[in-house]
Scaffold this motif. Structure first.
Motif, short mmCIF file in Angstrom:
data_model
loop_
_atom_site.label_atom_id
_atom_site.label_comp_id
_atom_site.label_asym_id
_atom_site.label_seq_id
_atom_site.Cartn_x
_atom_site.Cartn_y
_atom_site.Cartn_z
N VAL A 1 3.61 -59.20 1.37
CA VAL A 1 2.96 -60.15 2.28
C VAL A 1 1.47 -60.15 1.99
O VAL A 1 0.88 -59.13 1.62
CB VAL A 1 3.24 -59.78 3.75
CG1 VAL A 1 2.62 -58.44 4.12
CG2 VAL A 1 2.77 -60.88 4.69
N TRP A 2 0.86 -61.31 2.14
CA TRP A 2 -0.58 -61.49 1.91
C TRP A 2 -1.31 -61.35 3.24
O TRP A 2 -1.10 -62.13 4.17
CB TRP A 2 -0.83 -62.86 1.30
CG TRP A 2 -2.26 -63.20 1.03
CD1 TRP A 2 -3.15 -62.47 0.29
CD2 TRP A 2 -2.97 -64.36 1.48
NE1 TRP A 2 -4.37 -63.11 0.25
CE2 TRP A 2 -4.28 -64.27 0.97
CE3 TRP A 2 -2.61 -65.47 2.25
CZ2 TRP A 2 -5.25 -65.25 1.21
CZ3 TRP A 2 -3.57 -66.44 2.50
CH2 TRP A 2 -4.87 -66.33 1.98
N ALA A 3 -2.15 -60.32 3.35
CA ALA A 3 -2.94 -60.09 4.56
C ALA A 3 -4.20 -59.33 4.16
O ALA A 3 -4.35 -58.14 4.45
CB ALA A 3 -2.12 -59.30 5.58
N PRO A 4 -5.13 -59.99 3.46
CA PRO A 4 -6.25 -59.29 2.81
C PRO A 4 -7.21 -58.58 3.74
O PRO A 4 -7.87 -57.63 3.33
CB PRO A 4 -6.96 -60.41 2.04
CG PRO A 4 -6.56 -61.67 2.73
CD PRO A 4 -5.16 -61.44 3.20
N SER A 5 -7.31 -59.00 5.00
CA SER A 5 -8.29 -58.39 5.91
C SER A 5 -7.68 -57.37 6.85
O SER A 5 -8.40 -56.81 7.69
CB SER A 5 -8.99 -59.49 6.72
OG SER A 5 -9.76 -60.33 5.87
N ALA A 6 -6.39 -57.11 6.73
CA ALA A 6 -5.72 -56.17 7.63
C ALA A 6 -6.17 -54.73 7.36
O ALA A 6 -6.47 -54.35 6.23
CB ALA A 6 -4.21 -56.28 7.48
N LEU A 7 -6.21 -53.94 8.42
CA LEU A 7 -6.46 -52.50 8.28
C LEU A 7 -5.20 -51.79 7.81
O LEU A 7 -5.24 -50.89 6.97
CB LEU A 7 -6.93 -51.91 9.61
CG LEU A 7 -7.11 -50.40 9.67
CD1 LEU A 7 -8.20 -49.96 8.70
CD2 LEU A 7 -7.43 -49.95 11.09
N ARG A 8 -4.07 -52.19 8.38
CA ARG A 8 -2.77 -51.60 8.02
C ARG A 8 -1.68 -52.64 8.27
O ARG A 8 -1.72 -53.37 9.24
CB ARG A 8 -2.51 -50.36 8.87
CG ARG A 8 -1.22 -49.62 8.52
CD ARG A 8 -0.07 -50.02 9.44
NE ARG A 8 -0.32 -49.68 10.83
CZ ARG A 8 0.37 -50.20 11.83
NH1 ARG A 8 1.32 -51.11 11.61
NH2 ARG A 8 0.10 -49.87 13.09
N VAL A 9 -0.71 -52.71 7.36
CA VAL A 9 0.46 -53.58 7.54
C VAL A 9 1.71 -52.72 7.38
O VAL A 9 1.80 -51.92 6.44
CB VAL A 9 0.48 -54.74 6.53
CG1 VAL A 9 1.71 -55.63 6.77
CG2 VAL A 9 -0.79 -55.56 6.62
N SER A 10 2.65 -52.89 8.28
CA SER A 10 3.92 -52.15 8.22
C SER A 10 5.09 -53.11 8.29
O SER A 10 4.99 -54.19 8.90
CB SER A 10 4.03 -51.15 9.38
OG SER A 10 3.04 -50.16 9.30
N VAL A 11 6.20 -52.71 7.71
CA VAL A 11 7.46 -53.41 7.91
C VAL A 11 8.12 -52.79 9.14
O VAL A 11 8.32 -51.57 9.19
CB VAL A 11 8.39 -53.29 6.70
CG1 VAL A 11 9.65 -54.13 6.91
CG2 VAL A 11 7.68 -53.74 5.42
N GLU B 1 4.18 -55.78 11.09
CA GLU B 1 3.23 -55.39 12.13
C GLU B 1 1.87 -55.21 11.48
O GLU B 1 1.71 -54.39 10.56
CB GLU B 1 3.66 -54.10 12.82
CG GLU B 1 2.72 -53.74 13.98
CD GLU B 1 3.08 -52.45 14.66
OE1 GLU B 1 3.95 -52.47 15.54
OE2 GLU B 1 2.48 -51.41 14.30
N ILE B 2 0.89 -55.98 11.93
CA ILE B 2 -0.43 -56.01 11.31
C ILE B 2 -1.45 -55.43 12.27
O ILE B 2 -1.67 -55.97 13.37
CB ILE B 2 -0.81 -57.45 10.90
CG1 ILE B 2 0.23 -57.99 9.91
CG2 ILE B 2 -2.21 -57.47 10.29
CD1 ILE B 2 0.00 -59.43 9.50
N ALA C 1 2.75 -58.51 15.65
CA ALA C 1 3.95 -58.56 14.81
C ALA C 1 4.18 -60.00 14.37
O ALA C 1 4.33 -60.89 15.20
CB ALA C 1 5.17 -58.04 15.57
N LYS C 2 4.20 -60.21 13.06
CA LYS C 2 4.31 -61.54 12.49
C LYS C 2 5.65 -61.73 11.77
O LYS C 2 6.13 -60.83 11.08
CB LYS C 2 3.18 -61.79 11.49
CG LYS C 2 1.79 -61.86 12.11
CD LYS C 2 1.58 -63.16 12.88
CE LYS C 2 0.13 -63.33 13.30
NZ LYS C 2 -0.07 -64.63 14.00
#
Length: 456
Positions: free
Chosen positions: A139-149, A188-189, A199-200
Motif C-alpha cells: 500500500v502507498w502511504a508515504p507520510s505514515a508513521l506506521r502501517v499495519s495489516v 491500520e495507519i 483503518a483504511k
C-alpha cells in the motif's frame, strides 16, 4: 538480558515503530543470532529450527519474545510455535523472516508514476515466497508513521503485523505466510497528524464486504476461465467507427428486483445474466452501459461515490460472478461499457480521503480539493501517483474484466476550476484562467494509454 533498547521495546509493543523489521525476526549479533517476535496472544513461544524446539524468553509482559542462539549463523530458517492462553498450539512461519517481495523495479516505477498496471503488484496478492504460500500486501502511504495489516486473522490488532516501508517510494509491504483467499483485512495507519490512527480499506483491493461493513477481502481474480475469445479477437472490427452502435444504459440494482421472504432484493450477477442479456438483445441493442459497479458505501449514490475502485460491488455477487456476466454478454454479441468515476470520491473514513494523515489523493486546499455540490473530494490530477492510480484503474477494468469501453462521468466538473463555485471560491490556474490544466493533461494521458494498451 535483552540487547534491545527500551525505546525500541516501547515502540514495538505500543504499535508506533516505523521499522519493525529492524527489531523483529532474525538478526546477526556478536554472540550468534537473535530472533524476536511480538505475539501478544501467546502464553509462550518456541523457535523451531531443523525439528528442534527452543523456548523464547518473554522480555516484556505485553508479549515480546526473544532468543539468542550462539550456535547459529545468519541467515537462519525457522518457524514459530506458540501456546495460546487457552492451551491450544499454533505453528507458523514468521512474516519477519522474509526479505522484501516487491521488486525494486515496481517500486521505482510507482515512485515515478509510470506503473500503469499497478494492480499486478499493489494491493493484496496470493504469493509464494521460499516455497511458502501466503498473501503479499502493498500500500502507498508515504507520510505514515506506521502501517499495519489488520484483519480477522489477528483480531484487528494493529500492533501484530506492522509493515516494511520502502523509503523513496512511500510503499509499505508485508508478506503474511499461510494467509489465504477470503481473509478480511484493512490497513491500520498511524499518522503523524495529532496521533491520528485510522483503518483504511485497500485502495487496490479486489473485493470488499457488503455495506455497511467496509473491510477488503483477499481475492484471486486470475482464476476465471473466460469463454469470450471470439468476441475479444474481433472486438476491434465489431467496435470500429464504421459499425453502428446502440447502447442500453442500466443500473443493476434497480433494473429489476426479486421478492424473497417478503423482502425486495437485488438480482445477482448470475440472475442479471439470465434476465438482462436476453432482454437487451431482444430489443436490438449492441451494448450495455452499466452505471458504476465499483464498490461504494451509499446505495443512494447509484455507485457514483466510489470507495473500492478495483472491486466490483459485492451487492450482486463475487468478482468472478461479474466476470461471468461480462463473459455471457460477449458470448451473445453484446459489448459492455462501464461508467467510470475519476472526478471525485466520498469522504467516508475508510476511503481514500486524508489517507495517511495527509491529503494524499485529494488537493489540500478545499477550493480545489472539495466538491461543493456533492460533499466529496476531488482528485489531485497534478500528482504523478494519483494519475497512475486512476489510469491503472481504467486499464484494470479493460484487462481483468474484458470491459469494452469506459464512459467518464462528470467531465465538466474536472475541466473547470470554477465548476459550481462563486467568485472567490476557486483558484485560477497559472495563466489566470478557469481551466483545470492538470485534469486536461490527465484526460489526454488516460485516452492515450487506454488506446495504447487496448486499441479498438
Amino acid at each position: 538480558m535483552s540487547l534491545l533498547s527500551a525505546v525500541d521495546i516501547e515502540a514495538i509493543i505500543s504499535g508506533y515503530h516505523s521499522d519493525p523489521f529492524s527489531v523483529l525476526g532474525a538478526h546477526p549479533v556478536q554472540s550468534g543470532v537473535v530472533i524476536r517476535a511480538f505475539l501478544p496472544q501467546a502464553k509462550s513461544v518456541e523457535v523451531v529450527i531443523d525439528g528442534s524446539y527452543f523456548v523464547m524468553d518473554r522480555i516484556n509482559d505485553a508479549g515480546l519474545f526473544e532468543i539468542i542462539r550462539p550456535d547459529l549463523s545468519f541467515p537462519v530458517n525457522y518457524r514459530l510455535n506458540i501456546v495460546l492462553h487457552d492451551g491450544s498450539y499454533q505453528l507458523f512461519d514468521d512474516p519477519y523472516g522474509y526479505e522484501p517481495q516487491l521488486s525494486e523495479q515496481d517500486r521505482y516505477l510507482h515512485a515515478e508514476g509510470t506503473l500503469l498496471q499497478m494492480y499486478e503488484s499493489m494491493g493484496a496478492h496470493l504469493h509464494e515466497a521460499n516455497g511458502v504460500s501466503g498473501t503479499r500486501f502493498t500500500v502507498w502511504a508515504p507520510s505514515a508513521l506506521r502501517v499495519s495489516v489488520v484483519g480477522d486473522f489477528n483480531n484487528w490488532d494493529g500492533r501484530r503485523h506492522p509493515m516494511r516501508l520502502h523509503p523513496g517510494s512511500g510503499i509499505w509491504e508485508l508478506f503474511i505466510p499461510g494467509l489465504g483467499e477470503g481473509s478480511l483485512y484493512k490497513y491500520e495507519i498511524k499518522t503523524r497528524y495529532k496521533d491520528f490512527t485510522v483503518a483504511k480499506s485497500d485502495p487496490v483491493g479486489f473485493a470488499s464486504q457488503i455495506r455497511p461493513n467496509t473491510a477488503s477481502v483477499v481475492k484471486n481474480i486470475n482464476k476465471y476461465d473466460w469463454q469470450d475469445v471470439s468476441w475479444m479477437d474481433n472486438r476491434q472490427v465489431n467496435q470500429s467507427v464504421k459499425q453502428p452502435i446502440s447502447v442500453y444504459e442500466v443500473h443493476l440494482g434497480s433494473w429489476r428486483t426479486k421478492e424473497v421472504n417478503g423482502e425486495w432484493q437485488w438480482l445477482t450477477y448470475d440472475e442479471l445474466a439470465q434476465q438482462l442479456i436476453p432482454y437487451v438483445k431482444g430489443l436490438g441493442y449492441t451494448h450495455i452501459e452499466l452505471l458504476p459497479v465499483s464498490e461504494f458505501p451509499f446505495d443512494g449514490s447509484w455507485g457514483y461515490q466510489v470507495t473500492g475502485y478495483f472491486a466490483p460491488t459485492s451487492r450482486y455477487g463475487e468478482p468472478e460472478d461479474f466476470m461471468a456476466f461480462v463473459d455471457a454478454c460477449h458470448q451473445q454479441g453484446i459489448g459492455v461499457i462501464l461508467d467510470w468515476v475519476p472526478a471525485h470520491f466520498p469522504t467516508d473514513e475508510h476511503g481514500l480521503g486524508f489517507f495517511d494523515g495527509t491529503h494524499l489523493y485529494e488537493h489540500a486546499d478545499p477550493r480545489r480539493g472539495a466538491h461543493p455540490d456533492w460533499g466529496t473530494y476531488i482528485f489531485n490530477y497534478g500528482r504523478n501517483e494519483v494519475r497512475q492510480f486512476l489510469i491503472s484503474n481504467a486499464l484494470f477494468w479493460l484487462d481483468k474484466y474484458h470491459i469494452d469501453g469506459l464512459r467518464v462521468d462528470a467531465v465538466a466538473s474536472m475541466l473547470y476550476l470554477d465548476f459550481s463555485r462563486e467568485p472567490g471560491e476557486w483558484v485560477p490556474n497559472q495563466y489566470g484562467g478557469r481551466e483545470n490544466i492538470d485534469a486536461i493533461d490527465f484526460i489526454r494521458q488516460f485516452n492515450d494509454e487506454v488506446h495504447k494498451y487496448f486499441p479498438g
